[in-house]
Design a protein around this motif. Structure first.
Motif, mmCIF file in Angstrom:
data_model
loop_
_atom_site.group_PDB
_atom_site.id
_atom_site.type_symbol
_atom_site.label_atom_id
_atom_site.label_comp_id
_atom_site.label_asym_id
_atom_site.label_seq_id
_atom_site.Cartn_x
_atom_site.Cartn_y
_atom_site.Cartn_z
ATOM 1 N N GLY A 162 -53.198 -34.351 33.798
ATOM 2 C CA GLY A 162 -51.815 -34.451 33.305
ATOM 3 C C GLY A 162 -51.750 -35.182 31.968
ATOM 4 N N ASP A 163 -52.495 -36.292 31.865
ATOM 5 C CA ASP A 163 -52.436 -37.102 30.636
ATOM 6 C C ASP A 163 -52.967 -36.324 29.443
ATOM 7 N N THR A 164 -54.129 -35.704 29.621
ATOM 8 C CA THR A 164 -54.757 -35.009 28.482
ATOM 9 C C THR A 164 -53.951 -33.793 28.065
ATOM 10 N N ARG A 165 -53.495 -33.006 29.035
ATOM 11 C CA ARG A 165 -52.733 -31.809 28.678
ATOM 12 C C ARG A 165 -51.436 -32.182 27.950
ATOM 13 N N LEU A 166 -50.826 -33.305 28.339
ATOM 14 C CA LEU A 166 -49.607 -33.737 27.649
ATOM 15 C C LEU A 166 -49.936 -34.128 26.207
ATOM 16 N N LYS A 167 -51.045 -34.857 26.019
ATOM 17 C CA LYS A 167 -51.441 -35.239 24.650
ATOM 18 C C LYS A 167 -51.712 -33.988 23.821
ATOM 19 N N MET A 168 -52.366 -33.002 24.420
ATOM 20 C CA MET A 168 -52.642 -31.750 23.697
ATOM 21 C C MET A 168 -51.332 -31.073 23.297
ATOM 22 N N ALA A 169 -50.389 -31.046 24.235
ATOM 23 C CA ALA A 169 -49.107 -30.376 23.967
ATOM 24 C C ALA A 169 -48.376 -31.077 22.820
ATOM 25 N N MET A 170 -48.394 -32.416 22.833
ATOM 26 C CA MET A 170 -47.676 -33.148 21.784
ATOM 27 C C MET A 170 -48.343 -32.941 20.421
ATOM 28 N N MET A 171 -49.670 -32.833 20.420
ATOM 29 C CA MET A 171 -50.395 -32.568 19.160
ATOM 30 C C MET A 171 -50.081 -31.177 18.634
ATOM 31 N N CYS A 172 -50.001 -30.258 19.557
ATOM 32 C CA CYS A 172 -49.703 -28.877 19.209
ATOM 33 C C CYS A 172 -48.294 -28.790 18.607
ATOM 34 N N VAL A 173 -47.373 -29.550 19.197
ATOM 35 C CA VAL A 173 -45.996 -29.593 18.686
ATOM 36 C C VAL A 173 -45.994 -30.155 17.262
ATOM 37 N N GLU A 174 -46.748 -31.251 17.060
ATOM 38 C CA GLU A 174 -46.836 -31.846 15.707
ATOM 39 C C GLU A 174 -47.328 -30.811 14.703
ATOM 40 N N ASN A 175 -48.369 -30.075 15.106
ATOM 41 C CA ASN A 175 -48.952 -29.063 14.211
ATOM 42 C C ASN A 175 -47.952 -27.961 13.884
ATOM 43 N N VAL A 176 -47.282 -27.442 14.907
ATOM 44 C CA VAL A 176 -46.403 -26.290 14.661
ATOM 45 C C VAL A 176 -45.159 -26.718 13.887
ATOM 46 N N LEU A 177 -44.637 -27.914 14.211
ATOM 47 C CA LEU A 177 -43.428 -28.361 13.497
ATOM 48 C C LEU A 177 -43.740 -28.645 12.025
ATOM 49 N N ALA A 178 -44.895 -29.243 11.756
ATOM 50 C CA ALA A 178 -45.274 -29.487 10.356
ATOM 51 C C ALA A 178 -45.360 -28.147 9.631
ATOM 52 N N GLY A 179 -46.018 -27.196 10.248
ATOM 53 C CA GLY A 179 -46.220 -25.888 9.599
ATOM 54 C C GLY A 179 -44.916 -25.180 9.286
ATOM 55 N N VAL A 180 -44.001 -25.127 10.252
ATOM 56 C CA VAL A 180 -42.743 -24.406 9.984
ATOM 57 C C VAL A 180 -41.891 -25.144 8.958
ATOM 58 N N ALA A 181 -42.130 -26.475 8.819
ATOM 59 C CA ALA A 181 -41.394 -27.246 7.806
ATOM 60 C C ALA A 181 -42.043 -27.111 6.423
ATOM 61 N N GLY A 182 -43.147 -26.376 6.345
ATOM 62 C CA GLY A 182 -43.809 -26.167 5.055
ATOM 63 C C GLY A 182 -44.824 -27.250 4.720
ATOM 64 N N ASP A 183 -45.186 -28.075 5.726
ATOM 65 C CA ASP A 183 -46.192 -29.124 5.493
ATOM 66 C C ASP A 183 -47.513 -28.718 6.139
ATOM 67 N N TRP A 184 -48.581 -29.357 5.689
ATOM 68 C CA TRP A 184 -49.868 -29.070 6.329
ATOM 69 C C TRP A 184 -49.847 -29.599 7.755
ATOM 70 N N PRO A 185 -50.248 -28.801 8.724
ATOM 71 C CA PRO A 185 -50.377 -29.339 10.088
ATOM 72 C C PRO A 185 -51.437 -30.441 10.058
ATOM 73 N N PRO A 186 -51.233 -31.540 10.776
ATOM 74 C CA PRO A 186 -52.203 -32.637 10.711
ATOM 75 C C PRO A 186 -53.619 -32.229 11.147
ATOM 76 N N TYR A 187 -53.728 -31.242 12.013
ATOM 77 C CA TYR A 187 -55.069 -30.866 12.483
ATOM 78 C C TYR A 187 -55.388 -29.420 12.074
ATOM 79 N N CYS A 188 -55.184 -29.151 10.792
ATOM 80 C CA CYS A 188 -55.418 -27.803 10.260
ATOM 81 C C CYS A 188 -56.918 -27.541 10.159
ATOM 82 N N VAL A 189 -57.373 -26.362 10.577
ATOM 83 C CA VAL A 189 -58.817 -26.058 10.518
ATOM 84 C C VAL A 189 -59.188 -25.181 9.322
#
Ligand code: 8YV
Length: 329
Positions: free
Chosen positions: A289-316
């Protein structure tokens, strides 16, 4: 208004954060991942995608999504995303590194211990009422302490496995593209063959790519000790499953524990499931539960940054798209 498609259900906290962004959020609530044709149809007007291992994010999907700026993958592995196709179109791809490492290492170690001490098969004997009289030479497993663990791929997850092995007094060898500081008490070997020949347990932690597809096949199983146990928590295609079946059946190696398979889900009539020396888990290395939640929150950070026109923090693929990123267009 931006639109984000999330391809599987998510946690209340991650859904809430997505919705609070003001973007239109569509969450695929079905019991199964979007079939590919429905996925292609669903992306026509999306700016951001929040994807999972079960989605093929290929050029067909990208061509159907002219506004797509970012693909945020739930997981450290992103082999289901065609990164070259995304880069060619200026689409950022991001993942969730780091947060999965310890849970994945815990599961790899659990699989190793389960196979060594027969946690995978002895409980069945008890359940079937076949627990007979005490037998000093029966029901034997194999020791873990002072045995040799070979780690293939010494990245974040491999290093966490090495730490755990040190706690079990194991000798640790590793094979990696580059030699790393030996801070985990692990010894570098410069050939896979040598690692396989010397190891009692082999744990795979390299990413899936063209070079690692089928990395473990007939020749490699022949190099392993007949008493050796293989653990795979990376991606199914790294192991040639037909060759593994033969190696397990003929006693070329003693056992295997797989968290990942081809295909996923593995059908219940798959030949590997008929073998007593093979343990298969349903791709759950990060599933706490803990890890999957952290993954989900990171994924949210990445997608929200991207749609706002910013680099996702964990861009590959930041370097590959720096000149033509849709984020900036
Ligand atoms: C994910 C994984 O749960 O991180 C990875 O690469 O394999 C797992 O942690 C899986 O990819 C689901 O998306």
């Amino acid at each position: 208004m931006s639109k984000i498609l999330v391809t599987r259900r998510t946690f209340p906290a991650s859904a809430e954060k997505l919705r609070a962004s003001g973007a239109e959020i569509v969450i695929w609530e079905d019991d199964i991942s979007p079939p590919h044709d429905e996925f292609v149809a669903a992306v026509a007007d999306v700016d951001g995608l929040y994807t999972h291992v079960s989605d093929a994010v290929d050029s067909e999907v990208m061509d159907a999504a002219p506004k797509l700026k970012v693909v945020a993958q739930f997981g450290v592995g992103y082999d289901n995303v065609d990164v070259a196709a995304a880069s060619a179109r200026g689409i950022a791809v991001a993942n969730t590194p780091g947060v999965v490492s310890e849970s994945t290492a815990d599961e790899a170690f659990a699989l190793l211990v389960a196979m060594a001490r027969r946690v995978h098969d002895l409980p069945q004997i008890v359940k079937r009422g076949e627990w007979g009289d005490f037998d000093p030479v029966g029901l034997l497993g194999t020791d873990i302490h002072h045995k040799t663990l070979g780690i293939v791929g010494m990245g974040r997850i491999g290093s966490e496995v090495a730490k755990r092995a040190a706690g079990f007094s194991m000798e640790v060898l590793y094979y990696n593209r580059n030699r790393r500081d030996e801070e985990f008490g692990a010894t570098y070997v410069d050939s896979l063959e040598e690692l396989l020949e010397r190891s009692d347990f082999v744990s795979l932690h390299n990413p899936l790519n063209a070079e690692t597809t089928g990395l473990m096949s007939t020749e490699q199983f022949k190099s392993m000790k007949k008493s050796a146990i293989l653990v795979n928590t990376t991606r199914g295609p790294v192991v040639d499953q037909e060759a593994l079946y033969d190696a397990l059946k003929s006693g070329e190696i003693a056992g295997a524990a797989l968290d990942v398979t081809v295909p996923e889900p593995m059908p219940a009539d798959h030949p590997l499931l008929t073998l007593g020396n093979c343990l298969i888990m349903p791709h759950v290395a990060s599933a706490t539960g803990d890890t999957r939640l952290k993954m989900a929150m990171m994924c949210v950070e990445n997608v929200l940054a991207g749609v706002a026109g910013d680099w996702p923090p964990y861009c590959v693929n930041q370097a590959a798209i720096a000149g033509n990123a849709r984020l900036k267009g």
